[in-house]
Design an enzyme around this catalytic site. Structure first.
Site, PDB file in Angstrom:
ATOM      1  N   ASP A  60      -4.549  -1.077  -4.794  1.00 27.38           N
ATOM      2  CA  ASP A  60      -5.637  -0.353  -4.162  1.00 27.38           C
ATOM      3  C   ASP A  60      -6.923  -0.891  -4.807  1.00 27.38           C
ATOM      4  O   ASP A  60      -6.862  -1.665  -5.765  1.00 27.38           O
ATOM      5  CB  ASP A  60      -5.456   1.142  -4.424  1.00 27.38           C
ATOM      6  CG  ASP A  60      -6.644   1.959  -4.005  1.00 27.38           C
ATOM      7  OD1 ASP A  60      -7.095   1.823  -2.858  1.00 27.38           O
ATOM      8  OD2 ASP A  60      -7.146   2.736  -4.845  1.00 27.38           O
ATOM      9  N   ASP A 106     -10.671   1.081  -5.044  1.00 29.58           N
ATOM     10  CA  ASP A 106     -11.485   2.078  -5.735  1.00 29.58           C
ATOM     11  C   ASP A 106     -10.634   2.930  -6.664  1.00 29.58           C
ATOM     12  O   ASP A 106      -9.650   3.539  -6.235  1.00 29.58           O
ATOM     13  CB  ASP A 106     -12.208   2.976  -4.727  1.00 29.58           C
ATOM     14  CG  ASP A 106     -13.315   2.246  -3.994  1.00 29.58           C
ATOM     15  OD1 ASP A 106     -14.145   1.612  -4.672  1.00 29.58           O
ATOM     16  OD2 ASP A 106     -13.343   2.288  -2.753  1.00 29.58           O
TER      17      ASP A 106
END
Length: 226
Positions: free
Chosen positions: A22, A24
């Site tokens: 991922d 953020d």
């Protein structure tokens, strides 16, 4: 005085054929920026920023707008999304690397790494560049995944593009929606940070990537020591 040495947390060793991140909260820390943007959006609408942020983390922007403004038609939803993303794209200040992330990504074979993010591709490129984290060749951004997290679609597609089975992938995630997506894909999952929601239960966890190492076997299997 005690002669005992301070105990260190046991390290986790995982084997895989590919790694998917991922963005953020996992490779870059954009918390301050994201909180400011959503808080400013909530003000005129009379929405509670804490509730919005709790839902928004790890999800596509449009899904959050639809959740809190269900009366809007799709055209109006997209106007809100465009306005929010415009602010995000113009304000990268405050985005920093999760410690050790850049070196860890660089140590992985480029052909075996992907990024699956709920952010648009342009913002993903900007944030990783500002944080000094290399962007993998395989990037699945919000525009590439019609059904976003917590659905597993993005992680399943990443495994397909990398040419491996989902069970041979290690996913690094930090948010509830993303953890749900990664687990549902059948991948091995590592929690980055301090999220302790239901989807994080029983999973290995790291604070950051400092000290993390990777070895590539002759058979192409990656050994990750976290």
């Amino acid at each position: 005085m005690s002669d005992e040495q301070p105990r260190t947390q046991p390290r986790t060793t995982l084997s895989a054929r590919a790694v998917v991140f991922d963005m953020d909260g996992t490779l870059v820390d954009s918390t301050a920026l994201v909180e400011r943007i959503w808080t400013e959006w909530c003000g005129p609408l009379g929405l509670h920023p804490g509730e919005v942020l709790s839902f928004a983390h790890g999800r596509q922007t449009a899904d959050t707008v639809r959740r809190f403004l269900p009366e809007l038609d799709e055209e109006a939803v997209l106007r809100h999304v465009d306005a929010l993303l415009s602010v995000e794209g113009e304000a990268p200040d405050g985005v920093v690397e999760i410690p050790g992330a850049a070196d860890f990504v660089a140590a992985l074979p480029a052909s075996l790494v992907a990024l699956v993010t709920s952010a648009p591709g342009g913002i993903a490129r900007t944030r990783t560049a500002v944080a000094g984290v290399g962007l993998p060749a395989v990037v699945l951004a919000s525009e590439d995944v019609p059904v976003g997290k917590p659905a597993p679609d993005g992680y399943l597609r990443a495994a397909e593009l990398l040419g491996v089975e989902p069970s041979d992938v290690v996913v690094f995630e930090d948010a509830e929606a993303g953890l749900q997506a990664a687990r549902a894909s059948g991948a091995q999952v590592v929690v980055v940070g301090d999220h302790d929601g239901p989807a994080a239960a029983g999973l290995p966890r790291i604070r950051d990537y400092v000290g993390a190492t990777v070895e590539v076997g002759d058979d192409g299997v990656l050994t990750l020591v976290l």
